[in-house]
Design an enzyme around this catalytic site. Structure first.
Site, PDB file in Angstrom:
ATOM      1  N   GLY A  28      29.414  38.716  21.685  1.00  0.00           N
ATOM      2  CA  GLY A  28      30.254  38.829  21.949  1.00  0.00           C
ATOM      3  C   GLY A  28      29.984  40.287  21.429  1.00  0.00           C
ATOM      4  O   GLY A  28      30.754  41.392  21.114  1.00  0.00           O
TER       5      GLY A  28
ATOM      6  N   ILE B   5      35.080  30.578  34.623  1.00  0.00           N
ATOM      7  CA  ILE B   5      35.753  30.799  36.386  1.00  0.00           C
ATOM      8  C   ILE B   5      37.630  31.112  36.339  1.00  0.00           C
ATOM      9  O   ILE B   5      37.594  30.244  36.141  1.00  0.00           O
ATOM     10  CB  ILE B   5      35.248  30.499  37.873  1.00  0.00           C
ATOM     11  CG1 ILE B   5      33.422  30.836  37.493  1.00  0.00           C
ATOM     12  CG2 ILE B   5      35.609  30.925  38.994  1.00  0.00           C
ATOM     13  CD1 ILE B   5      32.794  29.551  38.701  1.00  0.00           C
ATOM     14  N   LEU B   6      38.127  31.920  36.469  1.00  0.00           N
ATOM     15  CA  LEU B   6      39.477  31.793  36.646  1.00  0.00           C
ATOM     16  C   LEU B   6      39.432  31.883  38.071  1.00  0.00           C
ATOM     17  O   LEU B   6      39.285  31.923  38.617  1.00  0.00           O
ATOM     18  CB  LEU B   6      39.508  33.473  36.087  1.00  0.00           C
ATOM     19  CG  LEU B   6      39.360  34.134  34.737  1.00  0.00           C
ATOM     20  CD1 LEU B   6      40.175  34.988  34.780  1.00  0.00           C
ATOM     21  CD2 LEU B   6      40.310  32.810  33.744  1.00  0.00           C
TER      22      LEU B   6
ATOM     23  N   ASN C 121      35.509  42.609  34.521  1.00  0.00           N
ATOM     24  CA  ASN C 121      34.925  41.907  34.531  1.00  0.00           C
ATOM     25  C   ASN C 121      33.695  42.768  34.024  1.00  0.00           C
ATOM     26  O   ASN C 121      32.958  43.370  35.178  1.00  0.00           O
ATOM     27  CB  ASN C 121      34.327  41.001  35.108  1.00  0.00           C
ATOM     28  CG  ASN C 121      33.606  40.305  35.401  1.00  0.00           C
ATOM     29  OD1 ASN C 121      32.551  39.554  33.426  1.00  0.00           O
ATOM     30  ND2 ASN C 121      31.939  39.639  35.665  1.00  0.00           N
TER      31      ASN C 121
ATOM     32  N   HIS D 258      28.969  42.438  34.441  1.00  0.00           N
ATOM     33  CA  HIS D 258      27.948  41.561  34.944  1.00  0.00           C
ATOM     34  C   HIS D 258      26.758  41.923  35.346  1.00  0.00           C
ATOM     35  O   HIS D 258      26.708  43.440  35.464  1.00  0.00           O
ATOM     36  CB  HIS D 258      28.753  41.103  36.452  1.00  0.00           C
ATOM     37  CG  HIS D 258      27.574  40.092  37.048  1.00  0.00           C
ATOM     38  ND1 HIS D 258      27.942  38.754  36.730  1.00  0.00           N
ATOM     39  CD2 HIS D 258      26.525  40.157  37.982  1.00  0.00           C
ATOM     40  CE1 HIS D 258      26.572  38.261  37.600  1.00  0.00           C
ATOM     41  NE2 HIS D 258      26.030  38.830  38.002  1.00  0.00           N
TER      42      HIS D 258
ATOM     43  N   ALA E 206      38.300  39.143  40.805  1.00  0.00           N
ATOM     44  CA  ALA E 206      38.681  38.642  42.778  1.00  0.00           C
ATOM     45  C   ALA E 206      38.659  36.755  42.379  1.00  0.00           C
ATOM     46  O   ALA E 206      37.379  36.656  41.369  1.00  0.00           O
ATOM     47  CB  ALA E 206      38.314  39.292  43.642  1.00  0.00           C
TER      48      ALA E 206
ATOM     49  N   GLU F 266      25.326  48.531  29.422  1.00  0.00           N
ATOM     50  CA  GLU F 266      26.721  47.321  29.745  1.00  0.00           C
ATOM     51  C   GLU F 266      27.103  48.018  28.100  1.00  0.00           C
ATOM     52  O   GLU F 266      28.745  48.375  28.820  1.00  0.00           O
ATOM     53  CB  GLU F 266      26.088  46.278  29.384  1.00  0.00           C
ATOM     54  CG  GLU F 266      25.498  45.595  30.139  1.00  0.00           C
ATOM     55  CD  GLU F 266      25.863  43.767  30.011  1.00  0.00           C
ATOM     56  OE1 GLU F 266      26.225  43.507  29.440  1.00  0.00           O
ATOM     57  OE2 GLU F 266      24.774  43.187  30.554  1.00  0.00           O
TER      58      GLU F 266
HETATM   59  C1  GAR Z   1      26.062  40.089  28.886  1.00  0.00           C
HETATM   60  O1  GAR Z   1      24.953  40.553  29.417  1.00  0.00           O
HETATM   61  C2  GAR Z   1      27.439  40.148  30.181  1.00  0.00           C
HETATM   62  O2  GAR Z   1      27.358  41.002  31.570  1.00  0.00           O
HETATM   63  C3  GAR Z   1      27.060  38.694  30.642  1.00  0.00           C
HETATM   64  O3  GAR Z   1      26.868  37.860  29.784  1.00  0.00           O
HETATM   65  C4  GAR Z   1      26.357  38.772  27.826  1.00  0.00           C
HETATM   66  C5  GAR Z   1      27.278  39.141  26.766  1.00  0.00           C
HETATM   67  O4  GAR Z   1      27.000  39.174  26.364  1.00  0.00           O
HETATM   68  N1  GAR Z   1      28.047  38.200  31.258  1.00  0.00           N
HETATM   69  C6  GAR Z   1      27.620  37.100  32.763  1.00  0.00           C
HETATM   70  O5  GAR Z   1      27.425  36.986  32.769  1.00  0.00           O
HETATM   71  C7  GAR Z   1      28.859  37.263  33.359  1.00  0.00           C
HETATM   72  N2  GAR Z   1      28.325  36.129  34.161  1.00  0.00           N
HETATM   73  P1  GAR Z   1      28.023  39.731  25.144  1.00  0.00           P
HETATM   74  O6  GAR Z   1      28.487  38.844  24.771  1.00  0.00           O
HETATM   75  O7  GAR Z   1      26.301  40.083  23.787  1.00  0.00           O
HETATM   76  O8  GAR Z   1      28.774  40.406  25.333  1.00  0.00           O
END
Ligand code: GAR
Length: 192
Positions: A20, A97-98, A112, A114, A146, A179
């Protein structure tokens, strides 16, 4: 996506499955004056998601939907979102996956983050794949959700250099840092 009008913030739900850190970052962003969104709900598919602690910390409602029958769960999630007048969804490390039906019913107002420079490395283990391929750059992407996994329209990307000393773990840490910059920037771009 419509522009922000007046001072009303857009009621947003964040979907998580893990640590999170993006959720925490989005909550902090949402509390700023210039943020177009407010975070009103945290949704998780598991009670093991560490990020759920931010619900208590920031006094935000949370709800866990344990997936068994996807159709039923998605229906229940939609009812819950409607009840809380949610207009926008940010996926932040949500590992389910939605369905296209869910996405359509929510009027495509789902984004989202990624951890790769899409269209490269859709799906899982993005950093391991970038290291294995001896890539020079890595990064992250914010995109609309999507029906096809990690294939919706790209909103923004950020790129970093992969250092010679990097491994998949250090790269994941470095990408997570960007991110946290990119997600708010992308939201500002949508509603600004
Ligand atoms: C993040 O790196 C996010 O980009 C990735 O999971 C991590 C969550 O970290 N998401 C995916 O891989 C989605 N396919 P967080 O729980 O610390 O935000």
């Amino acid at each position: 996506m419509e522009k922000l009008t007046g001072l009303k913030k857009i009621k947003t739900a964040v979907f998580i499955s893990g640590a999170g850190s993006n959720l925490k970052n989005l909550i902090e962003f949402s509390q700023k004056k210039n943020s177009p969104i407010s975070i009103n709900l945290i949704i998780s598919n598991t009670n093991k998601a560490e990020g759920l602690k931010y619900a208590h910390k920031f006094n935000i409602k949370k709800k866990i939907f344990c997936y068994q029958n996807n159709k039923v769960i998605e229906k229940n999630i939609l009812i819950f979102l409607k009840k809380h007048k949610i207009n926008f969804i940010c996926l932040a490390g949500f590992m389910k996956i939605l369905s296209s039906s869910f996405i359509n019913k929510f009027n495509h107002k789902i984004i989202n983050i990624h951890p790769s420079l899409l269209p490269k490395y859709k799906g899982l283990n993005t950093h391991e794949r970038a290291m294995r391929n001896k890539d020079k750059f890595a990064g992250c992407t914010v995109h609309y959700v999507a029906a096809k996994l990690d294939s919706g329209k790209i909103i923004m990307q950020k790129k970093i250099k992969i250092a010679a000393k990097d491994n998949a773990i250090s790269l994941a840490k470095n990408v997570l840092k960007i991110e946290h910059k990119l997600y708010p920037e992308a939201i500002l771009k949508i509603f600004g």
